[in-house]
Design a protein around this motif. Structure first.
Motif, PDB file in Angstrom:
ATOM      1  N   ARG A 246       0.852  -1.185   0.000  1.00 36.15           N
ATOM      2  CA  ARG A 246       0.000   0.000   0.000  1.00 36.15           C
ATOM      3  C   ARG A 246       0.888   1.235   0.000  1.00 36.15           C
ATOM      4  N   VAL A 247       0.512   2.254  -0.760  1.00 32.40           N
ATOM      5  CA  VAL A 247       1.274   3.499  -0.847  1.00 32.40           C
ATOM      6  C   VAL A 247       0.552   4.566  -0.024  1.00 32.40           C
ATOM      7  N   ASP A 248       1.309   5.247   0.827  1.00 31.37           N
ATOM      8  CA  ASP A 248       0.755   6.316   1.656  1.00 31.37           C
ATOM      9  C   ASP A 248       0.272   7.461   0.761  1.00 31.37           C
ATOM     10  N   PRO A 249      -1.008   7.852   0.845  1.00 31.19           N
ATOM     11  CA  PRO A 249      -1.489   8.957   0.000  1.00 31.19           C
ATOM     12  C   PRO A 249      -0.725  10.257   0.219  1.00 31.19           C
ATOM     13  N   PHE A 250      -0.176  10.487   1.417  1.00 35.44           N
ATOM     14  CA  PHE A 250       0.602  11.693   1.664  1.00 35.44           C
ATOM     15  C   PHE A 250       1.909  11.697   0.859  1.00 35.44           C
ATOM     16  N   LYS A 251       2.376  10.536   0.426  1.00 42.41           N
ATOM     17  CA  LYS A 251       3.676  10.422  -0.223  1.00 42.41           C
ATOM     18  C   LYS A 251       3.575  10.073  -1.702  1.00 42.41           C
ATOM     19  N   PHE A 252       2.411  10.252  -2.290  1.00 48.90           N
ATOM     20  CA  PHE A 252       2.219   9.942  -3.708  1.00 48.90           C
ATOM     21  C   PHE A 252       1.818  11.212  -4.440  1.00 48.90           C
ATOM     22  N   TYR A 253       2.545  11.528  -5.502  1.00 46.55           N
ATOM     23  CA  TYR A 253       2.379  12.795  -6.229  1.00 46.55           C
ATOM     24  C   TYR A 253       2.156  12.496  -7.710  1.00 46.55           C
ATOM     25  N   TRP A 254       1.276  13.286  -8.325  1.00 49.74           N
ATOM     26  CA  TRP A 254       1.073  13.174  -9.765  1.00 49.74           C
ATOM     27  C   TRP A 254       0.965  14.564 -10.367  1.00 49.74           C
ATOM     28  N   ALA A 255       1.040  14.608 -11.684  1.00 55.40           N
ATOM     29  CA  ALA A 255       1.062  15.881 -12.405  1.00 55.40           C
ATOM     30  C   ALA A 255      -0.320  16.529 -12.386  1.00 55.40           C
ATOM     31  N   PRO A 256      -0.395  17.854 -12.479  1.00 56.86           N
ATOM     32  CA  PRO A 256      -1.695  18.533 -12.437  1.00 56.86           C
ATOM     33  C   PRO A 256      -2.508  18.396 -13.717  1.00 56.86           C
ATOM     34  N   TRP A 257      -1.937  17.772 -14.756  1.00 57.51           N
ATOM     35  CA  TRP A 257      -2.686  17.618 -15.999  1.00 57.51           C
ATOM     36  C   TRP A 257      -3.091  16.151 -16.166  1.00 57.51           C
ATOM     37  N   GLY A 258      -4.191  15.936 -16.876  1.00 58.86           N
ATOM     38  CA  GLY A 258      -4.636  14.588 -17.178  1.00 58.86           C
ATOM     39  C   GLY A 258      -5.366  13.932 -16.022  1.00 58.86           C
ATOM     40  N   ASP A 259      -5.923  12.741 -16.304  1.00 52.72           N
ATOM     41  CA  ASP A 259      -6.657  11.993 -15.290  1.00 52.72           C
ATOM     42  C   ASP A 259      -6.285  10.517 -15.283  1.00 52.72           C
ATOM     43  N   ASP A 260      -5.151  10.165 -15.916  1.00 52.06           N
ATOM     44  CA  ASP A 260      -4.711   8.775 -15.987  1.00 52.06           C
ATOM     45  C   ASP A 260      -3.254   8.697 -15.557  1.00 52.06           C
ATOM     46  N   LEU A 261      -2.978   7.904 -14.530  1.00 49.77           N
ATOM     47  CA  LEU A 261      -1.610   7.807 -14.028  1.00 49.77           C
ATOM     48  C   LEU A 261      -0.651   7.260 -15.072  1.00 49.77           C
TER      49      LEU A 261
END
Length: 686
Positions: A246-261
């Motif tokens: 499981r990945v901690d939501p506080f420690k997971f970052y994604w780009a501000p564009w798009g909706d698909d990881l």
């Protein structure tokens, strides 16, 4: 298993600290590594700012609501006004119920796996299996020619080919299903050993609490384990196995564009201990000199190089990250697609970059601005090992809504009503007293009031005729405040889709009867089915397909090579499992009670039905019901024994006939003649 071509040449330098630092510094100054570090740093700044501005405050609010704690600013306002600081755990109760509901559906008693595999309607098998099927068709066709004695016409050939094609497709599908079943058993073993059950257990807690939950895997890692070694006995060996976490939501970052990881860069922030860094030494893909340089300076930089404010994380979780800087170090794991022209500009060879206009998926690890790992993505089509979904998905966004988000407004209103109720109950619990202090003698205590107390009064100096004390009763608003509280509690049921009767609470109306309550719970189950559908679509199916194809790619067992494309039914298979069990039991009863159906299904088919029904008993099926192959072998043995008995009976009948014929010959009857017992007439006088 391969992990992808290395972008950094992995060196094996001396163990001396100075030599490692010198070699690491020299390599970190090369254009290739400088470009990777600069690219990673730029990505981190964009993703970090997006996370801090849009998600961290929201995540912290969800954690505080789950832990029944006020936001510091809100708590300061309450203390300034005075009164009760009561917190009603509406969100906490709903999150616990949602988590238990999901775990009961997904994990059950622990014996059922929350997923299954099946072949596609037209299986795409390996070339070897397809060639074997073609050879069987050719043999059948040649056998038909030899038995017929003459060449068939065009129409007969067409009908024969279509019949053989249908037979081959059925055989191919049956073979694909058997191989998929074997692969399913192998994957179940891999996921049990790789910690998938624990990861899914923690994942259900996140999906109920946070706006999103993240599951990671499969991740190839080297682990020490106990195994039987040659020569007998147990030994410690290193194995490469796939793991899930499981990945901690506080420690997971994604780009501000798009909706698909899968179509955007993502970063996972790691807090590594010294042991974590030491385990990277000698692992393919990590620069050993860079790793040793991190160990030599371990704890000196901590998290300062990230330029990241950990206030929200520390306030919500209660963990002081800054105090642990001497024991842990921050690391960034970037998954991104780097354009080929940048790789060429940074020094990668043209033989490794086929097309400069294309992007190449890669994985980069950086600690304290030092790149310790940079490899191409080990997945053949560049998929990232992250799977994200939400309790309630929001179209066009990566994050959605969790139970805490849905109930937050109702929680705030219930808290406000509860605080007002507590304050009002305290004020209206007894009379309020007004005292004319000019009528009281000096030293009279007006802070204590008890039965049979004697009050002293004196004559007013100003001819004041008002009574020295007056009593009045403040109004109680408990009924109105309780109505407000109950109303917003009901609203929390509606917005979350988790009614209170799911926790065993009594409900009036239809819930008073068992059938009515069953109907209500069935309707409430539709909301949890939608959540399970989100988990299936976004997590289980892509993860299972990736693991299946990974096994196809690296497996050396030919019996596991089956359909390339599979249908991962995922967790929804458990939702309909009970209904399927009822239908299977009804069908088995029909077969056992109907001689015609039993004759059509046959003994092997009946055994298959019994094995399916016994599969829900959580016992060893092989000890109860033999397999289809065993049943067929038993039938063949029984047929052979029956044929032998028939042959023995025929031989006995032939021997008996021969004995009777021999006896008749001894009595004077011509062999092959017929004994005539009739009396022929004699001539007169004889």
């Amino acid at each position: 298993m391969a992990i992808g071509p290395a972008l950094i040449p992995v060196a094996r330098a001396s163990d001396l600290e100075a030599e490692a630092n010198r070699a690491s510094q020299e390599k970190q100054n090369t254009p290739m590594i400088v470009g990777l570090a600069s690219h990673t740093r730029a990505r981190w700044e964009v993703l970090r700012d997006h996370h801090q501005q849009n998600l961290e405050q929201r995540l912290a609010s969800c954690v505080r609501a789950r832990n029944m704690e006020y936001d510091p600013a809100k708590l300061a306002q309450i203390k300034e006004q005075g009164g009760s600081e009561i917190f009603m755990g509406i969100v906490s109760s709903k999150c616990r119920t949602a988590t238990a509901w999901l775990r009961d559906t997904l994990l059950g008693t622990g014996s059922d796996k929350p997923w299954s595999l099946s072949a596609t309607p037209i299986p795409e098998v390996s070339p070897d299996v397809a060639q074997a099927m073609q050879n069987i068709m050719k043999q059948n066709l040649s056998q038909h020619y030899s038995e017929g004695g003459q060449q068939p016409n065009e129409q007969e050939l067409k009908e024969l080919a279509e019949g053989m094609k249908d037979t081959a497709m059925r055989a191919m599908k049956f073979e694909a299903e058997k191989r998929v079943e074997r692969m399913e058993t192998k994957m179940e073993d891999q996921m049990v050993e790789g910690g998938f059950v624990k990861a899914l257990f923690d994942f259900t807690n996140d999906i109920a609490t946070f706006p999103y939950a993240v599951l990671k895997g499969p991740i190839p890692r080297k682990r020490k384990t106990m195994k039987y070694v040659e020569g007998g006995g147990l030994g410690v060996v290193e194995v490469l196995r796939d793991e899930w976490e499981r990945v901690d939501p506080f420690k997971f970052y994604w780009a501000p564009w798009g909706d698909d990881l899968q179509n955007m860069p993502v970063i996972e922030l790691h807090h590594l201990t010294r042991e974590d860094v030491e385990n990277m030494i000698g692992v393919d893909g990590y620069d050993e000199n860079a790793v040793r340089s991190i160990l030599s300076d371990f704890g000196s930089s901590g998290f300062g190089w990230l330029d990241h404010d950990n206030g929200e994380i520390e306030g919500a979780t209660g963990v002081d990250i800054e105090e642990g800087t001497s024991d842990v170090v921050a690391a960034l794991q970037l998954w991104d697609s780097v354009p080929g022209e940048l790789l060429l500009e940074w020094g990668l060879g043209e033989d490794e970059v086929e097309d400069s206009q294309k992007s190449y998926p890669c994985e980069i690890w950086m600690v304290n601005n030092t790149v310790i790992r940079a490899v191409l993505n080990y997945d053949p089509i560049g998929r990232k090992p992250y799977y994200l979904t939400s309790f309630e998905k929001v179209p066009g966004r990566v994050d959605g809504n969790g139970v805490a988000d849905l109930c937050m407004d109702a929680q705030n209103m219930c808290n406000a009503a509860a605080r007002a109720l507590a304050n009002n109950m305290g004020i209206s619990s007894g009379p309020q007293v007004g005292v004319n202090i000019s009528r009281l003698p000096a030293g009279e205590d007006i802070t204590q009031m008890y039965p049979w107390k004697i009050w002293q009064f004196r004559q007013s100096d100003f001819a004041d005729s008002t009574p020295p004390m007056s009593f009045f009763q403040p109004n109680s608003n408990a009924q109105e405040l309780m109505a407000v509280f109950d109303r917003f509690t009901a609203i929390s049921d509606e917005v979350s889709g988790i009614p209170k009767y799911m926790t065993g609470q009594h409900v009036p109306g239809a819930g008073r009867t068992s059938s009515g309550l069953s109907m209500l719970m069935s309707n409430a189950g539709k909301s949890i089915k939608q959540v399970i559908s989100n988990i299936d679509h976004d997590v289980m199916r892509p993860m299972l397909e990736r693991q299946y194809q990974r096994n196809l790619r690296y497996s050396d067992d030919p019996d596991l090579i089956g359909d390339v494309q599979i249908v991962a039914t995922g967790a929804m298979s458990l939702v309909v499992k009970e209904a399927e069990a009822v239908r299977k039991t009804d069908f088995l009863r029909l077969v056992l009670e109907s001689p015609v159906a039993q004759q059509i299904v046959g003994l092997p088919g009946t055994a298959e039905l019994l094995r399916d029904v016994a599969g829900n008993l959580n016992t060893n099926i092989d000890r109860l019901v033999p397999s289809r192959e065993d049943i067929e072998k038993q039938q063949q043995i029984a047929q052979q024994q029956q044929q032998q008995q028939q042959m023995m009976m025929q031989e006995q009948q032939m021997q008996q006939q021969q004995q009777e014929a021999a006896k008749l010959q001894e009595d004077g009857t011509p062999q092959g003649g017929r004994q005539d017992n009739t009396i022929s007439p004699r001539p007169n006088g004889q």
